[in-house]
Enzyme design. Structure first.
Site, PDB file in Angstrom:
ATOM      1  N   ASP A 230      31.060  57.778  42.385  1.00  0.00           N
ATOM      2  CA  ASP A 230      31.819  56.926  43.300  1.00  0.00           C
ATOM      3  C   ASP A 230      30.862  56.344  44.337  1.00  0.00           C
ATOM      4  OD1 ASP A 230      33.522  56.929  46.103  1.00  0.00           O
ATOM      5  OD2 ASP A 230      34.684  56.221  44.373  1.00  0.00           O
ATOM      6  N   HIS A 231      31.294  55.265  44.970  1.00  0.00           N
ATOM      7  CA  HIS A 231      30.466  54.613  45.991  1.00  0.00           C
ATOM      8  C   HIS A 231      29.977  55.606  47.055  1.00  0.00           C
ATOM      9  CE1 HIS A 231      29.163  51.557  48.902  1.00  0.00           C
ATOM     10  NE2 HIS A 231      29.839  52.237  49.808  1.00  0.00           N
TER      11      HIS A 231
END
Length: 834
Positions: free
Chosen positions: A802-803
């Protein structure tokens, strides 16, 4: 040297020859007015600073003998030295006046910080007519105390003629070029400092004064003409700070035997430096013999200690004082003009060690060193050991008898013995063995505290072993070989590590100490640790956790819990720093990492584990995290500010920039501005960051800006390798008060605002891009969004996170591998940091 040439640098202080001489002359005249002159002593209880050098020179100019007293010594030892030396004056500073409490002082205390009116004294050189009496070559120049076998430290009295002889040799044999910039890292309480300070100053060179050799571990290295060091200490420093630019024309190694593997390791780490193995006891004024490396010196051979320096004679004798043939072991005796006057107030000991020389002129003396040596076929001396129990540990000369006497003075100790053990190759440790007095039980912790109060740290045993009786030989003497190895596990606590960070640190403690387990409250030093092992531990912590921990921080907090607390405290302090050094050492191009939206660069700490050690790593952090100051009005202003910051580390390109999220926007802007200034940006790497549009900003960086969510996102953004949210970074978040939260919110909201209003310009080059492929993929922009803003191509690497997890261990490993590939491509280019 010219009067305006730099003579001494110490921290931020710099003194020219003119300033040094004038200040020393004024202080010397003041000292003469206080009764200082030939045959009088002045004790110096001061920290290592330019003022200390001024004080040493002033005492010498006044004609007195300086007596260095290390402020770190225990109060009892300071009191003994002052009582034994009977100084006319004691020079100290406000910082250390408390160290004189309880000392039987025979001299007046002068606090240098409080002196006024010195400018009224003449600043030209002091002459004999001004002194209390003429200064002669036979007058004492200094008194240095060494360990004593009877339990009493002994003061060695060195005369001016001996010091002048040493300096004449240094100027003639080592030469002004090699003495032009010398690292002064040795305590004034040890005689090597005489060479480090006076040799360059009498040859027109400069002295760079540092706290000690371990200070190099907390610096960006050192470069100059000469380094003098204890072999084991320098070898360990080089091993723990691989890639640190440490360079000198000549490396003088002294203080202990130089092993072949240590010499080879130093040659490998400092290939442009010439080695000198120099030997000499304090009683022969620092150096007596010298050997120099050549390009033809064979590797994997133990270097000899060389031939006698000029005006020094070396005799290898048997027990009847007859010279022994080449290749036969004998005891080393030294003669010549550099011999000490003797031991202060110890005529019997002086007569025992300084005897008549049967090979010289009538009345000539020779000093019995107690060292076993032999001549080799090349006419060089080879060091083989000691005739007595005196030992050298990390350059310190130690008489076990002095430690034994201190132990025996404890009420519950009936018998005591101290030896040096080397249970692991290259790791020498003092070990104490005690037998309790009848009807008593020994409290080892209390005994250790007793020893610490009486002896310097380097003389405190690493282990204290209580025995029912000391083992004896058939002749009734102590059987040293039968003394058992210490069981460090018996003194560890039962408290086990709980958090992931505690587990990692405890594992590193056990690895470095060579133990099976370590409790989180166990002292590193009470489990056998010492200064060299401490450097190893700090290096392992840096490697495993990406954390810059100083040696002194470990000395102050030598437990797992102490290190955790210190790391949390330092991270809090790091909020005030725009440049966050993640890894200072490294000879190649630094990597500059720009912070994401919250403004911190802690998330890059784990990158130090995966990026090759030759590349330094620095984080850029936002202004305003401390709640103070104006925030940047736009991205261009922030980029210009950060360029100024990175130029304080790397003055010219090629530059390597890495930005994550909002930091990628700033990194791109920095790259454009650097190119416009004529600089080269060889690598521009962006971690899941995109040119700003309102929708893209919301999908990547926008958050509900309440305090609870802020804390949650801070936790996510500050994870580093092998750490969970319950470790140091999370502890910092938990400790944030309302003021801190307001400051971080203010920074974050400003970053969000200036990103919305920013339009990127064109970068002339390629981009290395990292895409976070997990999380909310719907509507996510792609790396190609950057194509209008670059002239080259995009090398995209998908990262399955994920970011917010772009700093996770798996992500950091992949990112650093790609960066390393690009950086190695740069290695063929001219590198100003190579």
């Amino acid at each position: 040297a010219t009067p305006d040439a730099v003579a001494v640098t110490a921290g931020e202080t710099e003194l020219t020859y003119r300033q040094l001489n004038e200040q020393a002359n004024r202080l010397a005249r003041y000292l003469v007015g206080q009764g200082v002159g030939p045959e009088s002593a002045v004790a110096l209880l001061m920290e290592r600073s330019a003022d200390l050098i001024v004080a040493v020179l002033a005492v010498s100019k006044a004609g007195g003998a300086y007596v260095p007293v290390d402020p770190a010594y225990p109060a009892d030892r300071i009191a003994f030295m002052l009582t034994d030396a009977h100084p006319t004056l004691i020079l100290t500073t406000n910082t250390f006046t408390g160290r004189l409490d309880g000392a039987a002082q025979s001299g007046e205390v002068i606090v240098i910080d409080q002196l006024s009116g010195l400018e009224a004294y003449a600043d030209h050189d002091v002459e004999d007519a001004e002194r209390t009496r003429p200064l002669l070559p036979r007058h004492p120049a200094y008194v240095i105390y060494t360990s004593g076998s009877t339990g009493r430290p002994k003061g060695v009295v060195i005369e001016h003629r001996s010091v002048c002889d040493l300096l004449a040799w240094a100027r003639a044999e080592i030469g002004p070029q090699h003495l032009s910039r010398v690292l002064g890292s040795t305590s004034l309480s040890f005689d090597v400092s005489v060479f480090e300070l006076f040799a360059p100053l009498t040859s027109g060179g400069s002295v760079n004064l540092v706290a000690d050799a371990l200070a190099l571990l907390d610096e960006n290295g050192w470069q100059g003409s000469l380094i003098s060091a204890v072999p084991s200490a320098l070898g360990n420093i080089l091993a723990q700070r691989e890639g640190t630019p440490l360079d000198a024309d000549l490396v003088v190694l002294a203080g202990e035997g130089l092993a072949a593997h240590t010499a080879d390791a130093i040659r490998t780490a400092m290939p442009h430096s010439r080695l000198a193995n120099i030997y000499g006891p304090t009683e022969a004024t620092v150096y007596a013999t010298a050997w120099y490396d050549t390009p033809h010196t064979e590797r994997a051979t133990t270097p000899p200690i060389g031939r006698p320096v000029h005006n020094t004679h070396a005799y290898v004798l048997d027990t009847h004082l007859n010279p022994v043939p080449t290749g036969v072991t004998g005891e080393l005796y030294l003669a010549g003009t550099k011999l000490a006057r003797g031991y202060l107030g110890r005529p019997a000991l002086t007569a025992e060690r300084f005897t008549a020389c049967p090979f010289g002129t009538p009345g000539e003396r020779m000093y019995r060193t107690g060292d076993l040596v032999r001549w080799n076929r090349d006419g060089q001396l080879e060091y083989l050991g000691r005739t007595d129990h005196q030992v050298k540990i990390r350059g310190f000369r130690i008489e076990p008898g002095e430690i034994e006497a201190t132990l025996a003075a404890y009420p519950s100790v009936a018998q005591a013995a101290v030896i040096v053990r080397e249970d692991r190759p290259g790791d020498k440790k003092l070990t104490a063995y005690m037998v309790a007095a009848a009807g008593t039980a020994l409290d080892v912790d209390a005994l250790r505290a007793h020893v610490r109060e009486a002896l310097p740290d380097y003389m405190v045993p690493s282990a204290f072993v209580v025995l029912d009786e000391l083992p004896l030989t058939t002749n009734g003497k102590l059987d040293r070989r039968a003394l058992p190895a210490p069981d460090y596990l018996s003194v560890t606590t039962s408290r086990e590590p709980v958090t992931e960070q505690e587990k990692i640190l405890a594992a590193l403690f056990t690895e470095v100490l060579g133990l099976e387990r370590v409790g989180v409250d166990d002292s590193f030093f009470e489990l056998g640790g010492h200064s060299l092992l401490a450097t190893r531990l700090v290096s392992r912590i840096r490697s495993e956790l990406g954390v810059e921990l100083s040696i002194r921080a470990l000395f102050e907090n030598p437990t797992v819990t102490g290190v955790v607390a210190g790391m949390a405290s330092s991270r809090q302090q790091d909020r005030n720093n725009i440049i966050l050094p993640i890894r200072r050492e490294g000879s190649r191009t630094p990597v500059f990492c720009i912070h994401p939206g919250f403004g911190f660069s802690w998330g890059y700490l784990g990158f130090a584990r995966y990026l090759p050690p030759e590349y330094p790593i620095y984080g850029l952090q936002a202004r305003g995290l401390n709640g103070e100051g104006l925030l940047p009005a736009n991205v261009a202003e922030m980029a210009a500010d950060y360029i100024e910051q990175i130029r304080s580390v790397q003055q010219a390109g090629p530059y390597c920039l890495l930005g994550w999220s909002f930091g990628g926007i700033v990194a791109h802007a920095m790259a454009v501005q650097l190119q416009e200034a004529g600089e080269e940006v060889s690598i521009l790497a962006l971690m899941d960051t995109y040119p700003a549009s309102e929708e893209e900003i919301k999908s990547v960086d926008a958050h509900v800006l309440d305090e609870a969510t802020l804390r949650e996102n801070l936790n996510a953004e500050m994870r580093i390798h092998k750490q969970s949210p319950e470790t140091a970074e999370a502890a910092i978040v938990d400790s944030l008060d309302g003021h801190d939260v307001d400051a971080i919110l203010r920074v974050f909201m400003n970053n969000h605002k200036i990103m919305e209003n920013f339009s990127p310009r064109r970068f002339d080059g390629d981009i290395l891009f990292f895409t976070a492929t997990l999380g909310n993929a719907e509507g996510r922009p792609s790396a190609e969004t950057w194509l209008p803003y670059i002239s080259g191509s995009i090398d995209n690497r998908d990262i399955a996170v994920d970011h917010a997890e772009m700093n996770s261990p798996s992500s950091a490993a992949a990112i650093c591998q790609a960066l390393a590939e690009k950086l190695r491509e740069m290695d063929s280019l001219p590198n100003p940091h190579a």
